[in-house]
Structure formats: structure tokens, C-alpha cells
Design an enzyme around this catalytic site. Structure first.
Site, short mmCIF file in Angstrom:
data_model
loop_
_atom_site.label_atom_id
_atom_site.label_comp_id
_atom_site.label_asym_id
_atom_site.label_seq_id
_atom_site.Cartn_x
_atom_site.Cartn_y
_atom_site.Cartn_z
N HIS A 178 -32.38 17.25 -6.54
CA HIS A 178 -32.56 18.44 -5.71
C HIS A 178 -33.14 18.02 -4.36
O HIS A 178 -34.07 17.21 -4.33
CB HIS A 178 -33.52 19.41 -6.39
CG HIS A 178 -33.82 20.63 -5.55
ND1 HIS A 178 -32.91 21.66 -5.43
CD2 HIS A 178 -34.88 20.94 -4.78
CE1 HIS A 178 -33.44 22.58 -4.62
NE2 HIS A 178 -34.63 22.17 -4.22
N ALA A 180 6.04 20.68 5.50
CA ALA A 180 5.25 20.10 4.40
C ALA A 180 5.46 20.97 3.17
O ALA A 180 4.55 21.64 2.69
CB ALA A 180 3.77 20.05 4.79
N GLY A 236 0.80 -1.22 0.00
CA GLY A 236 0.00 0.00 0.00
C GLY A 236 0.83 1.27 0.00
O GLY A 236 0.31 2.36 -0.27
#
Lengths: 574, 472
Positions: B443, B268, B41
């Protein structure tokens, strides 16, 4: 102050006409003379202009409605303070110009209430694309005029190119170009607006009656649909100087070439793109059959199938020194640097050459040609012809009979006798299409190249009539004014080089015809009449034919028949 | 030392690698997959997409519970059991990775654990716990992925973390700096903020999520202005580790004058490809200076039997791009003439609210000189958005002006990522605004905003003023 006026249908030729297009929407500001709706009768389509500048307030008609003179189209708010102008006077002169917008000779509308109420003020008219055969979405390849130019009636305005021919759209009337609605590269169809022309009002009436009396083929009763067959050189020369860069040579007919709107951004789903990749198909080449031209899997498959089956034609090599093999698996032409050997100049092929080249090449390569040579004794014919011309001159008939006219009659007679010559191979190659009409194409040498206008129903016309027609189309061909329809529908072609010289030549069959007659220069020759040699005027004939359809014996008989008919015209009467 | 002979070796078991391996196996190719982790993974499942989504789910529920007090339902202050949160996250990962190894076994794809390095165009050596395995292969697919970029001036300190460290969630820092305003930083910032951290975000460029359009990010900024302290056009020049915290010095437009103390710094600033870590040169494969491996549209490298997919072949570094590339590479290995040929690849920031875009962005449209038209439907006009207090949203669609064909779309708002699929499909299928406008959308849904944006372009909208009403 603004006032509300009704927009009323003017005289539209005394009958009900159908609305085929709404040119304005409610709320739109329009100028005087702007088209409100386009209507179509069984004879022509025309725009109904509004009488005043203003704002469209309501429209009472929709596409498909039938309207007639006096109907209210809608209401508009006129900007002018003046009361509503007397409609009839203003609109009638508009109505007159409407037919002129469809300057297609074959379908000349009856000019309604012609030449009444000639207005003296200048006015503008919309010039639209005339009937251009079956072709739609035709490329504009050249603009021959600019805004502000003054044009004479029949002057070329724009040049269109279909896959079959190029043609000019002529000015219906003389005048000044007010605005251009198109540009090079645009695609137009019959009825598309080309430009607006300001014409002198007085001129319009005369132009109308003028063109109404033009002796053009008024009954398009035998108008074979322009088939998918390309004629070899169907392109009128444009009278304007060619300032455009040379256009790429046309590609032979291909179902997915042509109006390709995709320009790289292909409308195909991921699965179809994958399939195309697998076959190495360039999707921009595939015409989609799905909704909004989406390319479907079937389209890719049939494209591959078609590509594999079709003979590979390379227009580059077919018109000249291209260096590909032209798909014939022959050696490529070697590249030669001609400048090494002396001074050279590169001149682009004329448009006609570019158009006809691939067709000639195809015909030469795909049709098994055989040429039969013969001679016709035209001594008596020439004597007769000269007598008739002398009479015609005396009577001031304005007609000169050429030997070609007799050849046309002789050929038409031979075609009747040997119907195989008046046929075409069907698409599948499994059958022959036999024609019950006798239209003969005449190869005409023009400044721009070879063109083949067609004289229809030669069998039904007299020598004088054909002579007149021939003079007319030859002049048109030389002036570059032939229409695509003038060059369609031939059954058989005559190419006469007799006026120039030569003893024989091998003409190329003008597919889908199956034969062509080449005529060389006649010559006085000694002929044995059984007792002694007699000087006879002999005309060399070269009959090329498609050997798939016609065998040698038949060709010899046909050729003998033509030669016999020319030797003694009375035989045609038999 | 053991030796294996196989038709195909896949180097890396991330979403690209395992997709390639499984696809190849299903096409009858004998396949071995190499990965250093015990669980298949890759980053995505183990320390990326999936665990972060588990935590973002937690964050979202916390935030929604808080918001509910405005509507008359008040919960008590939440208490956090970090071990249990972590446990939940780990259980999600475990469930998925177990599923993967089960599927690998079922497909008879052999997993060799360790780091693989090429030794030649047909051999690779794997160094694992149990020694060295030499694999001889006919074809190879390099799917070694990427890793976080680390900054040189950042000290080695356990309080400086990357996305992997952030997902470990050892504790909840009271004050955290997110260095880099991209998707990963903002997602982790969202999680930690929900759990009680005070979050500062510093971004060198003038916009968070620089790839997205300004109007979209502006809407996002509006929603986070009370959560994050954002410093744009600002860079970090130094981090000093002291006992009481990390002292960060800033420089730039919104830089604080003095160094600021943080309990944690989350770095990051992007990811770098691992192309240089597999000794691809020994197989003759060209690796760029930056560690990318160049491939053609069939994912083939300059060496004909070696393919590369995923992060290390180029941007965007996204799992879903890798898995599609993996399929193509496997299919090509299996003899199919397939190509990686998508029109668009979606990008989603799973922040709260989500920011998602696909196809051409407006800035790209301008750069490429496209003749385009934008139609933006604001969620303030959506009944469903109002009803679920999610009016801070936009659905923006970009159409080719002449044809009306859709070429891009962006959504900011709750569940934006889920809604993006329709736009992607529309782009791939070549749909135009009319097609989308005429598709009946349920809707009330947030998703119907896509249909409504298309109606805006078409000039048939009735749910808000229609700027094109007169022209139609």
C-alpha cells in the site's frame, strides 16, 4: 412488541456439554424450534433449539465452550408480544427429543429426565445422520420419503452408501416430514441434518422409553474400528421401491476415487499438470494432498506408483458378463446377443449384488482357496436340541434353538484351539493379526441378496442368548434394517444351506477372515459302530480356508474339532 | 542453389518461431530458422508490439505532461521532431533484434533469409536474395504468423495505411480515421492523438474491443470520449481518394450523413493467418479455407513431423501465446512429452488507460453457464489512483461462486497490463478469493486493488462500503 429474552440451556442430561457447532449467527431470524447450538456430551450430540421465533441478538458461547443447564446462550428478540414463556416446561420437552436425534443404538444416551412433561401439542424434531462408523462424507443415494409423507418409527428415510455398505437412516419417531435438508448425491457425515419431522408430542415420550428399553448391544466395549476391510455383502435391503435408475457399480477401494469434488476442474498448478500429462494421468482421478486438495507433484507420482502396483480390478467384469478381461489378462467374454435365442429380459443387479460382487471376485481371485470336507454326527445333538425346544415352548420363553447356534459355539471353541483360524493377514502380507475376540458372521439369505451380520463374543454367550440374538439379527437382515456396524468385525463366517439341501459346496472365504464354514443338509446315514450299521444323523461340513495362512493338516484338525464338538457338546466344556 | 540438412526447420522468426528455434537448440536439436526479414523477431519486434510501445510511451508522457497543468505545473506546448521520435522507436527495435541475432549465433541457430515453401514432408525451399536454398529436415515448425486484413473497397492509396504504415510515421495527419475498434487501431489512435491528430474511430459492432466485458470497455470509453470521436455500430461503405483527402462514406447507427474527409485512414480490422502462404499442402499439412492450420495439444499438425504454432493455429493471435506454443513444439521435437495446457492467456490493450483481461470474461461465464460472482473494485476508492490522477479505472475479478476460485479478471486503468500477471498466476495456481485477499499487497499501489476486489468477494473489505458485511 418485540422483547428481548435470554436463551437458556435446557436440561442436557445433568452434566457439562461441549458446544461443537453454532447453528445461527447474530442477526439471523430463526423460527421456534430452530437449533441454536449443537452440543456434544460423551454420550451423544444434540441440538439446543430456541423456544420462540425471533431474531438472534447476541451469542455468548462459542465452539468449544462447555455449557450446562441454566447457562445463558445469548439473547434473542422475540417477535411475540407475550412475555417470555416459562422456559422449563417448553425446553424440557425439547431436551427429550434431542437424544432421539441420534438414533444410534450402540451409543444410546441416557434419556435425561425421561418421560416427564409430555407435551400434548405436536412439535418438530431434527433428524440427523447417526453414527455410521468411521465413514464421513457419505453419499446419499436415495431419498425414501418426501415432504408431507407420514412415517412410522424405524422407517427408512434416506439411503446412504459408503464404500463398504449401504444403509438406511431410520426415523427416530413416527410423524410427518416437514422439510428435507438433503438431496440425492449430497454427502453427509454423522450429525448432518437430514430432515425435520413433525411428531405428536404425546408420542415422543413413549418412543423415547421404548427405544431406551430396546435390547440392543448396549455396551460398545468391543467395537473394533470398522477396518478398511470390506465385508462381502454388507448391505441392508432398502424397504422402499427402487425407483432410482441403476447406479454404476461401485469401484473397488481406491485412494483417489470416492469423494472427488474436482469434477473436471482440477486444482493443480501448471507444473503439476505438465507432469500429469507426461505420465498420462487423468488429474481428476488424483486426490490432492495439498492445501484445499491441491494436487501436488508427489500426488501424481504416488498415483502412478499405486496404479502400477495395484491389481487391476474391473467391477464390470467381476460381477458378471463384462467384456474386459478384469485386469487378469484373460480373454474377454464374448458378446452374446441372447435375444437371438429366445425372449429375454434384463434385470438390474440388486444393490447388494453390485456391492458384494467385486468383493467376492477379489476374494475368489486373490485368496488361494482349499476346501476341506467332513461330516459331524449330530444325532445326539438334535435329540438334545429338540428336548430343549420343547421345554422352551412349555415355558413360553419365545426362543427357538436352531442347529446353527451349536455350530457357532463349536466354531468359537475350535477358533480358541486353533488361533490361526482367528487371524487376518496384515496389509503387508508379512505378519498375521491374531484376534482375541470371537465374533462370528452368519451368512443370511435375504430378498435383496446375501448379507453377513455378525454375532459378537460368541464364546462368552450362552445358547439361549445367542439364539435370541440370532433371531433378532436374522429378522433385521430380512427387513433390511441391519446397520453397517452390525456387519463389521467378524472373525469367521458360517454359511448354512442346511435348511435347503445339498451335500457339500465350496464357500468363498470372506476376507479379511481366513476361513469359512459351509454347512449342508444333514442326512440319516448308516454308520458302522464296530458291530453293525447304526442310523446316525450326519451333517456335511465344508471348510474353505486361505492356504497362505492355514495348511491342510491344520484345516483337517480344525474340522475334526468342530465335528467332534458337534457330536458331543460336552467337549466344548473341556 | 545451396542445400542444407537439419533436424529441425522453423519457418518464421517471430516470437513463436525464435522461441521454438532457441528452445530446440538448447535441447540439442540442430535447428535452422527461415525468415524473410534480415532481423529476427517478426512482426512483433519489427512492426508490432515493440515499436508501438515505444510510441505509446511517448504519447503517455505527452498526455501526462498536459494533465499536470491541472495540478499546477504547466509545460509549454510540445514540439515534435518526427525524425527523432522515429529514431527512438527504431533504436528500440534495433536493440532487441540485435540481441536476438546474437542469441541465435550463440545457440548456433542458422538463419536462412527468404520466403520458405514446402516441397514435400521433409523438404522446404527458401527463395531469398541469394537464390534458392533447399532444406531437408526431420521436423518442421510452421510459425509464419499473420498479416493485416485488407478491405476490398479500400483504394490503393498511400494515405490508406495499416499498422505497419502507421508505425512508419511519415507525418502527423491532421485528421485520421481508425477503421476498426480493436486493440491495434486504438493503440495507434492513441499515439496519433497525442501527437496532435484528430481521431475518428469506426466500429461495426456495438462495443470497442469486442472481446472484453462491457463494464470494462464502458470505463475505457469514459476516458476517451474527449479524445476520439467513436462511431459504433457503423460501417464504412466506401473510400474515395481525392486530391485533398480520402472521402469516407459511412452507414449505420452513428454514421455521418455526408462523406467525411480524412487525411489518413488506418485500416485495423484484424489479422489473417498466413497458413496458405507456405505451400503446406505439399507437405501434406491440411490448411483451412481461412488459412489456419489445425494442431493438437502438442502443436502437431496432421503430419506427424510437422508442427505449427502462433497466429496461424488460431486465436488469440498474441505473441505470448506463440512463444509458449513454440516451447512446447520444440520440446516435443526434442522428445519431451509436453502439452500446451494453459488455463488462461492474457490480453492487453496498451492504450491510455490500458485495458487488460485474462481467463474467463463475464460474457464467457454467462455463455458457459458458469456459477460465478463478480467483485469489482473501482479505482476511485484507491488512494494511489487518486494520488496519481488515475481514478478512471476498475479492477474486476470473476470467481466461481461455490468455491471462491478465481476464473477470470479484467482491469482498466493506468498500468493495467502490468497488474494482470497476478491474476493470471492466481488462475493457473487455482487460488481462491481468500488466498488473494490474504496475500498482503503493498500500500499504496494500484496493484492492491486486486487484493481489495478479492476482499469484496470475501466480504472483508474495509476500504469501501462492504455489501456483505451483515452476512459474514
Amino acid at each position: 412488541m418485540a422483547n428481548l429474552i435470554d436463551i437458556i440451556v435446557p436440561d442436557v442430561g445433568g452434566e457439562e456439554v461441549e458446544v461443537i457447532e453454532l447453528c445461527v449467527t447474530v442477526g439471523e431470524a430463526v423460527d421456534a424450534e430452530a437449533s441454536i447450538v449443537t452440543v456434544e456430551s460423551d454420550k451423544a450430540s444434540m441440538d439446543i433449539p430456541c423456544t420462540d421465533a425471533g431474531i438472534i441478538k447476541s451469542l455468548k458461547v462459542k465452539v468449544g465452550d462447555k455449557i450446562k443447564q441454566g447457562d445463558v446462550l445469548g439473547q434473542m428478540e422475540s417477535g411475540a408480544a407475550a412475555p417470555e414463556p416459562e422456559l422449563p416446561a417448553a425446553t424440557e420437552s425439547q431436551a427429550e427429543t434431542a437424544p432421539a436425534k441420534a438414533p444410534e443404538a450402540a451409543a444410546k444416551p441416557e434419556a435425561p429426565a425421561n418421560s416427564t412433561a409430555a407435551s400434548t401439542s405436536s412439535k418438530t424434531i431434527d433428524v440427523t445422520v447417526p453414527d455410521i462408523g468411521d465413514a464421513t462424507e457419505v453419499d446419499i443415494i436415495e431419498l425414501l420419503v418426501a415432504v408431507g409423507d407420514t412415517v412410522e418409527p424405524e422407517d427408512g428415510l434416506i439411503t446412504l452408501e459408503t464404500d463398504k455398505a449401504t444403509m438406511d437412516v431410520p426415523a427416530p419417531e413416527g410423524g410427518k416430514i416437514v422439510s428435507l435438508a438433503v438431496k440425492v448425491g449430497d454427502k453427509v457425515s454423522k450429525g448432518s441434518l437430514v430432515l425435520t419431522l413433525e411428531v405428536a408430542g404425546a408420542a415422543s415420550a413413549s418412543v423415547d422409553s421404548d427405544s431406551a428399553s430396546t435390547p440392543v448391544a448396549a455396551t460398545p466395549s468391543i467395537d473394533p474400528a470398522p477396518s478398511a476391510q470390506a465385508s462381502p455383502a454388507p448391505a441392508p435391503q432398502t424397504p422402499a421401491p427402487q425407483t432410482q435408475a441403476p447406479k454404476a457399480p461401485p469401484v473397488p477401494y481406491h485412494p483417489s476415487a470416492g469423494d472427488n469434488v474436482n469434477t473436471g476442474k482440477v486444482h493443480a498448478s501448471p507444473s503439476v499438470r505438465r507432469l500429469a500429462r507426461e505420465f498420462g494421468v487423468d488429474l481428476t482421478q488424483v486426490q490432492g494432498s495439498g492445501r484445499k486438495n491441491r494436487v501436488q507433484k508427489d500426488d501424481v507420482q504416488s498415483f502412478v506408483k499405486y496404479e502400477l502396483s495395484r491389481p487391476k480390478m474391473n467391477p464390470g467384469s467381476s460381477v458378471g458378463g463384462g467384456n474386459t478381461g478384469g485386469g487378469l489378462q484373460v480373454l474377454a467374454q464374448p458378446k452374446v446377443d441372447f435375444a437371438k435365442f429366445g425372449e429375454i429380459e434384463e434385470v438390474p443387479l440388486t444393490r447388494i449384488q453390485k456391492l458384494s460382487g467385486p468383493n467376492l471376485h477379489r476374494n475368489w481371485v486373490t485368496i488361494p482357496h482349499v476346501t476341506q470336507f467332513d461330516e459331524a454326527d449330530i444325532t445326539d445333538l438334535e435329540t438334545f436340541r429338540k428336548e430343549q425346544n420343547a421345554i422352551a415352548e412349555k415355558r413360553k420363553l419365545g426362543v427357538k434353538i436352531t442347529p446353527l447356534v451349536f455350530m457357532m459355539k463349536a466354531v468359537a471353541d475350535a477358533l480358541k484351539q486353533y488361533p490361526a483360524f482367528n487371524s487376518s493377514l496384515s496389509e503387508s502380507g508379512e505378519s498375521l493379526v491374531m484376534k482375541k475376540y470371537y465374533h462370528i458372521g452368519i451368512a443370511v439369505d435375504t430378498p435383496g441378496g446375501l448379507m453377513v451380520p455378525v454375532v459378537r463374543d460368541v464364546d462368552k454367550k450362552g445358547i439361549m442368548e445367542i439364539s435370541r440374538e440370532l433371531m433378532d439379527i436374522s429378522a433385521k437382515a430380512r427387513d433390511g434394517k441391519l446397520k453397517a456396524t452390525d456387519m463389521q468385525g467378524s472373525c469367521f463366517t458360517i454359511s448354512s444351506l442346511g435348511g435347503i439341501g445339498g451335500t457339500a459346496f465350496t464357500p468363498i472365504v470372506n476376507a479379511p477372515d481366513v476361513a469359512i464354514l459351509g454347512v449342508s443338509k444333514s442326512e440319516m446315514k448308516p454308520k458302522w459302530n464296530g458291530k453293525d450299521f447304526e442310523p446316525r444323523l450326519m451333517l456335511p461340513l465344508s471348510l474353505s480356508y486361505d492356504h497362505r495362512v492355514i495348511d491342510g493338516a491344520l484345516a483337517a484338525r480344525f474340522s475334526v474339532h468342530v465335528s467332534g464338538a458337534l457330536s458331543d457338546l460336552r467337549r466344548i466344556l473341556l | 542453389m545451396s542445400e542444407i540438412k537439419t533436424q529441425l526447420v522453423v519457418l518464421g522468426a517471430g516470437p513463436g518461431g525464435y522461441s521454438a528455434a532457441f528452445r530446440a537448440a538448447d535441447l540439442g536439436v540442430d535447428t535452422v530458422i527461415i525468415d524473410a526479414r534480415e532481423a529476427l523477431g517478426g512482426v512483433c519486434l519489427n512492426v508490432g508490439c515493440i515499436p508501438s510501445k515505444a510510441l505509446l510511451h511517448v504519447a503517455k508522457v505527452i498526455q501526462e505532461a498536459k494533465q499536470l497543468s491541472a495540478h499546477g505545473v504547466t509545460f509549454g506546448e510540445p514540439t515534435f521532431d518526427l525524425d527523432k521520435i522515429r529514431g527512438w522507436k527504431d533504436s528500440v527495435v534495433e536493440q532487441l533484434t540485435k540481441g536476438l541475432s546474437g542469441m541465435a549465433k550463440m545457440r548456433k541457430v542458422k538463419h536462412v533469409q527468404g520466403y520458405g515453401k514446402f516441397t514435400g514432408p521433409n523438404t522446404i525451399e527458401v527463395e531469398g536474395k541469394d537464390g534458392i536454398t533447399t532444406i531437408t529436415f526431420d521436423n518442421a515448425i510452421i510459425a509464419a504468423g499473420s498479416e493485416p486484413v485488407s478491405l476490398p473497397f479500400v483504394p490503393k492509396d498511400e494515405r490508406v495505411i495499416d499498422s505497419t504504415g502507421a508505425l512508419e510515421m511519415r507525418d502527423i495527419p491532421s485528421k485520421m480515421l481508425v477503421l476498426g475498434g480493436g486493440i491495434i487501431g486504438l493503440e495507434m489512435g492513441t499515439v496519433y492523438h497525442a501527437l496532435g491528430s484528430k481521431i475518428d474511430v469506426v466500429e461495426f459492432l456495438d462495443q470497442l474491443m469486442p472481446a472484453a466485458d462491457k463494464d470494462i470497455v464502458k470505463m475505457y470509453m469514459k476516458t476517451i470520449k474527449n479524445k476520439f470521436n467513436t462511431m459504433l455500430e457503423t460501417k464504412v461503405t466506401g473510400i474515395e481518394a481525392k486530391d485533398d483527402g480520402l472521402y469516407v462514406t459511412f452507414e449505420g447507427k452513428q454514421a455521418p450523413a455526408e462523406p467525411v474527409r480524412y487525411d489518413r485512414v488506418l485500416v485495423a480490422v484484424g489479422r489473417k493467418p498466413n497458413g496458405s502462404l507456405v505451400a503446406a499442402q505439399k507437405a501434406g499439412v491440411t490448411v483451412t479455407e481461412r488459412g489456419f492450420i489445425e494442431v493438437d495439444k502438442q502443436m502437431r499438425t496432421n503430419v506427424s513431423n510437422i508442427f505449427a504454432i502462433g497466429d496461424l493455429v488460431g486465436q488469440p493471435m498474441l505473441a505470448h501465446k506463440a512463444s509458449h506454443e513454440g516451447h512446447v513444439a520444440a520440446e516435443v521435437v526434442a522428445g519431451k512429452k509436453h502439452y500446451f495446457d494453459p488455463k488462461c492467456i492474457p490480453s492487453v490493450a496498451y492504450t491510455e488507460p490500458e485495458v487488460a483481461w485474462v481467463g474467463v470474461t463475464e460474457k464467457e461465464a454467462i455463455e458457459q453457464g458458469l456459477n460465478y460472482e463478480v467483485a469489482t473494485f473501482p479505482w476511485a476508492a484507491s488512494g494511489r489512483a487518486i494520488a496519481c490522477a488515475a481514478t478512471d479505472g476498475l479492477t474486476k475479478m470473476i470467481f466461481e461462486k461455490d468455491t471462491g476460485r478465481i476464473i477470470g479478471g479484467a482491469i482498466v486503468g493506468t498500468n493495467a497490463g502490468e497488474m494482470l500477471g497476478e491474476i493470471g498466476l492466481a488462475i493457473e495456481m487455482g487460488a481462491d478469493a481468500e488466498d488473494i485477499a490474504l496475500t498482503v499487497h503493498a500500500h499504496p499501489t494500484l496493484n492492491e486493488s486486486i487484493g481489495l476486489a478479492a476482499e469484496l468477494f470475501e466480504g472483508s473489505i474495509t476500504d469501501m462500503p462492504n455489501p456483505k458485511a451483515k452476512k459474514k
